[in-house]
Every structure is written in structure tokens, then in C-alpha cells.
Scaffold this motif. Structure first.
Motif, mmCIF file in Angstrom:
data_model
loop_
_atom_site.group_PDB
_atom_site.id
_atom_site.type_symbol
_atom_site.label_atom_id
_atom_site.label_comp_id
_atom_site.label_asym_id
_atom_site.label_seq_id
_atom_site.Cartn_x
_atom_site.Cartn_y
_atom_site.Cartn_z
ATOM 1 N N ALA A 60 -53.016 -90.314 -18.447
ATOM 2 C CA ALA A 60 -52.216 -90.386 -19.678
ATOM 3 C C ALA A 60 -52.809 -91.443 -20.600
ATOM 4 O O ALA A 60 -53.087 -92.566 -20.174
ATOM 5 C CB ALA A 60 -50.783 -90.745 -19.331
ATOM 6 N N THR A 61 -53.020 -91.080 -21.867
ATOM 7 C CA THR A 61 -53.596 -92.036 -22.818
ATOM 8 C C THR A 61 -52.643 -92.373 -23.962
ATOM 9 O O THR A 61 -52.928 -93.253 -24.760
ATOM 10 C CB THR A 61 -54.945 -91.518 -23.371
ATOM 11 O OG1 THR A 61 -54.790 -90.145 -23.764
ATOM 12 C CG2 THR A 61 -56.029 -91.600 -22.319
ATOM 13 N N SER A 62 -51.515 -91.660 -24.059
ATOM 14 C CA SER A 62 -50.443 -92.112 -24.952
ATOM 15 C C SER A 62 -49.128 -91.562 -24.429
ATOM 16 O O SER A 62 -49.085 -90.466 -23.864
ATOM 17 C CB SER A 62 -50.671 -91.651 -26.391
ATOM 18 O OG SER A 62 -49.778 -92.338 -27.251
ATOM 19 N N GLU A 87 -47.257 -104.582 -34.580
ATOM 20 C CA GLU A 87 -47.190 -103.802 -33.339
ATOM 21 C C GLU A 87 -48.573 -103.226 -33.062
ATOM 22 O O GLU A 87 -49.213 -102.679 -33.971
ATOM 23 C CB GLU A 87 -46.184 -102.656 -33.490
ATOM 24 C CG GLU A 87 -46.100 -101.775 -32.249
ATOM 25 C CD GLU A 87 -45.325 -100.478 -32.474
ATOM 26 O OE1 GLU A 87 -44.572 -100.088 -31.585
ATOM 27 O OE2 GLU A 87 -45.492 -99.853 -33.550
ATOM 28 N N ILE A 88 -49.009 -103.335 -31.798
ATOM 29 C CA ILE A 88 -50.299 -102.753 -31.407
ATOM 30 C C ILE A 88 -49.981 -101.583 -30.475
ATOM 31 O O ILE A 88 -49.381 -101.775 -29.406
ATOM 32 C CB ILE A 88 -51.193 -103.794 -30.680
ATOM 33 C CG1 ILE A 88 -51.526 -104.938 -31.625
ATOM 34 C CG2 ILE A 88 -52.484 -103.142 -30.200
ATOM 35 C CD1 ILE A 88 -50.669 -106.151 -31.469
ATOM 36 N N GLY A 89 -50.386 -100.361 -30.879
ATOM 37 C CA GLY A 89 -50.082 -99.162 -30.090
ATOM 38 C C GLY A 89 -48.926 -98.402 -30.708
ATOM 39 O O GLY A 89 -47.823 -98.360 -30.151
ATOM 40 N N PHE A 94 -41.995 -94.208 -32.449
ATOM 41 C CA PHE A 94 -40.571 -94.448 -32.144
ATOM 42 C C PHE A 94 -40.246 -95.950 -32.143
ATOM 43 O O PHE A 94 -39.309 -96.402 -32.805
ATOM 44 C CB PHE A 94 -40.210 -93.818 -30.790
ATOM 45 C CG PHE A 94 -38.787 -94.065 -30.369
ATOM 46 C CD1 PHE A 94 -37.726 -93.707 -31.187
ATOM 47 C CD2 PHE A 94 -38.504 -94.676 -29.148
ATOM 48 C CE1 PHE A 94 -36.401 -93.942 -30.793
ATOM 49 C CE2 PHE A 94 -37.184 -94.907 -28.751
ATOM 50 C CZ PHE A 94 -36.140 -94.545 -29.581
ATOM 51 N N ASN A 95 -41.078 -96.727 -31.429
ATOM 52 C CA ASN A 95 -40.828 -98.172 -31.391
ATOM 53 C C ASN A 95 -41.036 -98.792 -32.775
ATOM 54 O O ASN A 95 -40.326 -99.729 -33.153
ATOM 55 C CB ASN A 95 -41.759 -98.811 -30.353
ATOM 56 C CG ASN A 95 -41.373 -100.234 -30.042
ATOM 57 O OD1 ASN A 95 -40.236 -100.501 -29.671
ATOM 58 N ND2 ASN A 95 -42.302 -101.158 -30.228
ATOM 59 N N THR A 96 -41.991 -98.238 -33.524
ATOM 60 C CA THR A 96 -42.221 -98.735 -34.891
ATOM 61 C C THR A 96 -40.954 -98.557 -35.719
ATOM 62 O O THR A 96 -40.562 -99.452 -36.487
ATOM 63 C CB THR A 96 -43.380 -97.949 -35.554
ATOM 64 O OG1 THR A 96 -44.396 -97.718 -34.586
ATOM 65 C CG2 THR A 96 -43.946 -98.681 -36.751
ATOM 66 N N GLU A 112 -52.725 -98.207 -34.511
ATOM 67 C CA GLU A 112 -52.994 -97.236 -33.438
ATOM 68 C C GLU A 112 -54.487 -96.918 -33.465
ATOM 69 O O GLU A 112 -55.049 -96.654 -34.530
ATOM 70 C CB GLU A 112 -52.142 -95.978 -33.656
ATOM 71 C CG GLU A 112 -52.500 -94.777 -32.809
ATOM 72 C CD GLU A 112 -52.435 -95.024 -31.296
ATOM 73 O OE1 GLU A 112 -51.419 -95.494 -30.787
ATOM 74 O OE2 GLU A 112 -53.455 -94.742 -30.630
ATOM 75 N N VAL A 113 -55.098 -96.919 -32.295
ATOM 76 C CA VAL A 113 -56.550 -96.725 -32.229
ATOM 77 C C VAL A 113 -56.943 -95.258 -32.431
ATOM 78 O O VAL A 113 -58.051 -94.957 -32.877
ATOM 79 C CB VAL A 113 -57.100 -97.273 -30.888
ATOM 80 C CG1 VAL A 113 -56.734 -96.380 -29.719
ATOM 81 C CG2 VAL A 113 -58.589 -97.509 -30.939
ATOM 82 N N ASP A 114 -56.027 -94.337 -32.119
ATOM 83 C CA ASP A 114 -56.369 -92.909 -32.160
ATOM 84 C C ASP A 114 -55.917 -92.301 -33.492
ATOM 85 O O ASP A 114 -54.722 -92.255 -33.782
ATOM 86 C CB ASP A 114 -55.656 -92.218 -30.986
ATOM 87 C CG ASP A 114 -56.076 -90.775 -30.838
ATOM 88 O OD1 ASP A 114 -55.929 -90.006 -31.821
ATOM 89 O OD2 ASP A 114 -56.549 -90.410 -29.755
HETATM 90 C C1 LIG Z 1 -47.621 -96.588 -24.372
HETATM 91 S S1 LIG Z 1 -48.378 -95.953 -25.807
HETATM 92 C C2 LIG Z 1 -47.403 -96.598 -27.131
HETATM 93 C C3 LIG Z 1 -46.009 -96.140 -27.245
HETATM 94 C C4 LIG Z 1 -45.425 -96.330 -28.603
HETATM 95 N N1 LIG Z 1 -45.095 -97.699 -28.869
HETATM 96 C C5 LIG Z 1 -44.241 -95.404 -28.811
HETATM 97 O O1 LIG Z 1 -43.122 -95.860 -29.048
HETATM 98 O O2 LIG Z 1 -44.469 -94.192 -28.746
HETATM 99 C C6 LIG Z 1 -49.826 -96.988 -26.006
HETATM 100 C C7 LIG Z 1 -50.597 -96.662 -27.254
HETATM 101 O O3 LIG Z 1 -51.538 -97.704 -27.478
HETATM 102 C C8 LIG Z 1 -52.654 -97.120 -28.095
HETATM 103 N N2 LIG Z 1 -53.793 -98.046 -27.982
HETATM 104 C C9 LIG Z 1 -54.585 -98.275 -26.909
HETATM 105 N N3 LIG Z 1 -55.517 -99.187 -27.207
HETATM 106 C C10 LIG Z 1 -55.310 -99.569 -28.489
HETATM 107 C C11 LIG Z 1 -55.953 -100.476 -29.359
HETATM 108 N N4 LIG Z 1 -57.011 -101.182 -28.959
HETATM 109 N N5 LIG Z 1 -55.484 -100.605 -30.613
HETATM 110 C C12 LIG Z 1 -54.417 -99.878 -31.034
HETATM 111 N N6 LIG Z 1 -53.778 -98.990 -30.252
HETATM 112 C C13 LIG Z 1 -54.197 -98.840 -28.991
HETATM 113 C C14 LIG Z 1 -52.821 -95.814 -27.352
HETATM 114 O O4 LIG Z 1 -53.622 -94.885 -28.071
HETATM 115 C C15 LIG Z 1 -51.373 -95.373 -27.193
HETATM 116 O O5 LIG Z 1 -50.975 -94.534 -28.235
#
Ligand SMILES: C[S@@+](CC[C@H](N)C(=O)[O-])C[C@H]1O[C@@H](n2cnc3c(N)ncnc32)[C@H](O)[C@@H]1O
Length: 368
Positions: A60-62, A87-89, A94-96, A112-114
Motif C-alpha cells: 500500500a502506498t496511500s 501537513e505532509i502526505g 480527508f485529514n487536510t 503530497e509527493v504523488d
Molecule cells: C497514510 S497516507 C496519507 C493519508 C492522508 N492524510 C489522508 O487523510 O488520506 C500517506 C501519504 O503520504 C504520501 N507521501 C509519502 N512520502 C511523501 C513525501 N516525501 N512528501 C509528501 N507526501 C508523501 C503518500 O503518497 C501518501 O499519500
């Protein structure tokens, strides 16, 4: 707030054995709604998008984290109206959205990196009526153009010793920085740091959290079975240990051992011989070192377990020494540990910032 407004129609939810199972909103609306309304993580991307629904994989990547964990993290972050939040990620957004509801959406920045996920999150947030700044990029660099921040929250895990220093450098005095944090051996805990506004931050471990890693800090996958095979072919003789492997593979002991066992990972294989034997494997990929302990019914009864070790690092001996340290220090729970981050490096300590357990020097990117 309805989590469903941020969850895609096609998702995966882990079954009892932790394998993501595909669910489609149109085909099985009740199943989809039950997942969305349940207190469960929902996987929204596998293999950075390379595995396309309904195919599935273990990578899982997200995901959208379970709502109780999201709530607990927001509680620990203590966001108030007007706070400048990073916020990172972003993931689903939703969390945003929850951060926007707490702080006000003109002060929230999410990275978000993707790019595909960023687009989807932006659309979700827009539809829900929120207008935060959503950036595509590596959140490890922070967001210098929006700094300073009063609150920084990562929803992807940081590897021990590698809190991205820009998060501290871009934090105002008194800012809270909250991040899932873990080692190769134990994933993981949450760290809650308070910044001094001069490039330093310190704070405790506050609880458990198992998150996917920041993209640049992902573990190299697929080596456990290779090293297990290497051990089998090396045919090294067994030694005997009285350290119960079940005591060190999870919980507070695993957390403490992970601080000492640099870059050592673990995996457990269940019932390897159809006679109920489990194998705990400790392994270190760069040096091809491994140790395997067999947990047989006979070993459990006797309290003596067979161990085999190969490679330049004697991983079981290291585990034994680290376990002795944990016992000698009164079996500290994870919440007795804390972290200090400065420009010069990062230190984990027990009970007191002066009682340092492990130090990591500043990395090139962290010091930048
Ligand atoms: C557990 S998910 C986040 C859940 C999100 N907060 C939500 O409410 O849906 C982790 C996220 O971090 C992102 N991520 C991973 N490495 C990152 C980076 N270096 N910079 C930004 N985002 C990153 C992933 O692509 C993924 O979407």
C-alpha cells in the motif's frame, strides 16, 4: 465530516490476514459504505499506482488512516483557529479538510509527493468547500514559501534519525511537530516535538502508530526470504538461546531493541513445517547478516530456542545485548523515550534529554 466525500469509488480494505481486498462502490455499495463509516484504514493506492484495481498487492502506498487514529493525532496536534499548519502526505485530503475546519483553510498547506493523488485530493477538497494550499512535491523539504508554521503534521512515517530538518527550521517558537516514527525493527510510534523557533525541537514519544514511510525512506523490500534461504544453504550449526523470541518481536521491547539494532529488520514466518513451528528472522540487508530462531512446541516447553546466525553482524547476539539493556533499565515503555532534533543531529533519550540512548549525525539533506 463524511469521510466518504474523500474516498474513491474503488478501494482496498485489508482482510483478517492483512491482504488488501478490492471493493467497488457501484458493485457493492453497502460494503463500500461500511468500510468508509468503519474505524478502519482504507487503501487508496498500491505500488504507487502501478497495481490497478481490482488487482492487489501487499504494498500500500496511500491510504486514509482509521478515523480514531486521525482524531487522536489531531488531538495531539492541538490545532486552533488561525494556526499556520503544514501537513505532509495529503493522500485523499480527508485529514487536510479536518485541519481546515480547525485552523481555517487559508492557513493550511498540504504537500503530497504523488501528482495523481494531489489532483484527486484538490478536487475532493474543492467539492467539500475547502481551499487550502495543496502542493505536489517532496514534503521532506517542507514548504519554505509558506513558512513559518505553528503546527507540522506528517501522515507518512519517518525513519529514526531522519526527521527532515526543514520541518524544524520552518517551525515557529512553540510550534508542535507531530510525526509517525519508527525503526526498521519496529513500526512505530508517534513523536510530538515542540520547536524553540531557533532550529531545535524536543519532545516525547506519545503513542503507537504504524504508517507507510516517507517515499525516500522506504525500506528495501523482498530480502527476508533471500536471507532466510541463504541461512538454510549455509547450514550453520544451531546455538541455543534462552531469550524468548516472542518477547522481542513486538511491543515496548521491540521498540527499545529497534533503537539499538541499527538498520536491522525482522519478519516472522508462521508454521514453517506444518507442525506449528514459527521462525523469527532478524536481517541486515547491506551486510547480508541474518539470524533465525525457531519457536517449536518443544523449545517453548523447555525455554531454550535454536538460533542460527550468518554474516559479519551477529544479529542475535546484538538482540540479546539490546534486550539486556532494556531489562537493566527497568523495561521502559515506549512513552518514556523522547527525541531531540538540532541542526547538528538527532538523539533519542530515555526519561531525560540528557540520558541519550542513540545519536544520529545530521544528514546532508537534513542539514540543508
Ligand atoms: C497514510 S497516507 C496519507 C493519508 C492522508 N492524510 C489522508 O487523510 O488520506 C500517506 C501519504 O503520504 C504520501 N507521501 C509519502 N512520502 C511523501 C513525501 N516525501 N512528501 C509528501 N507526501 C508523501 C503518500 O503518497 C501518501 O499519500
Amino acid at each position: 465530516m463524511d469521510r466518504g466525500a474523500f474516498i474513491p469509488d474503488r478501494i482496498w480494505v485489508d482482510d483478517a490476514r492483512g491482504r488488501p481486498q478490492p471493493i467497488d462502490r457501484t458493485a457493492t455499495p453497502q460494503q463500500w459504505r461500511a468500510a468508509v463509516d468503519g474505524d478502519t484504514p482504507i487503501v487508496t493506492q498500491l505500488d504507487d499506482g502501478a497495481t490497478v484495481w481490482p488487482a492487489t498487492s501487499l504494498n500500500a502506498t496511500s491510504s486514509a488512516s482509521e478515523p480514531s487514529l486521525v482524531r487522536a493525532m489531531l488531538g495531539a496536534l492541538a490545532v486552533a483557529p488561525g494556526h499556520r499548519v503544514l501537513e505532509i502526505g495529503t493522500g485523499t485530503g480527508f485529514n487536510t479538510a479536518l485541519l481546515c475546519a480547525l485552523a481555517g483553510d487559508d492557513t493550511v498547506t498540504s504537500i503530497e509527493v504523488d501528482p495523481a493523488l494531489t489532483d484527486r485530493a484538490r478536487a475532493n477538497l474543492h467539492r467539500a468547500g475547502y481551499r487550502p494550499t495543496v502542493l505536489t512535491g517532496d514534503g521532506a523539504a517542507g514548504a519554505p514559501s509558506q513558512a513559518p508554521f505553528d503546527r507540522v503534521i506528517a501522515t507518512a512515517a519517518v525513519t529514526a534519525g531522519h526527521i527532515p530538518y526543514p520541518w524544524i527550521a520552518q517551525a515557529s517558537e512553540g510550534a508542535v511537530i507531530l510525526a509517525p516514527w519508527g525503526t526498521a525493527f519496529h513500526n512505530g510510534v508517534q513523536i510530538r516535538l515542540i520547536a524553540d523557533g531557533h532550529g531545535n525541537a524536543v519532545g516525547p514519544v506519545i503513542g503507537a502508530a504504524s504508517f507507510m514511510a516517507l517515499r525516500a525512506q522506504r525500506a528495501v523490500r523482498g530480502h527476508a526470504s533471500r536471507l532466510s534461504d541463504l541461512l538454510d544453504t549455509a547450514a550453520v550449526p544451531s546455538e541455543i538461546t534462552s531469550l524468548d523470541p516472542r518477547e522481542i518481536r513486538s511491543g515496548d521491547a521491540a521498540f527499545a531493541l529497534g533503537l539499538h539494532l541499527a538498520d536491522v529488520a525482522q519478519s516472522t514466518a508462521h508454521d514453517i513445517d506444518d507442525a506449528g513451528t514459527d521462525e523469527l528472522l532478524l536481517y541486515h540487508v547491506p551486510s547480508d547478516s541474518a539470524a533465525a530462531v525457531h519457536i517449536t512446541a518443544q523449545a517453548r516447553a523447555a525455554g531454550h530456542y535454536p538460533v542460527r546466525q550468518i554474516g559479519p553482524r551477529r544479529l542475535w547476539d546484538e538482540a540479546q545485548t539490546a534486550h539486556d539493556w532494556w531489562i537493566d533499565h527497568g523495561r521502559p515503555e515506549r512513552t518514556r523515550f523522547g527525541l531531540t532534533v538540532t541542526r547538528a543531529g538527532q538523539q533519542i533519550w530515555c526519561d531525560d534529554p540528557g540520558a541519550v540512548v542513540r545519536t544520529w549525525p545530521a544528514t546532508a539533506t537534513a542539514a540543508a
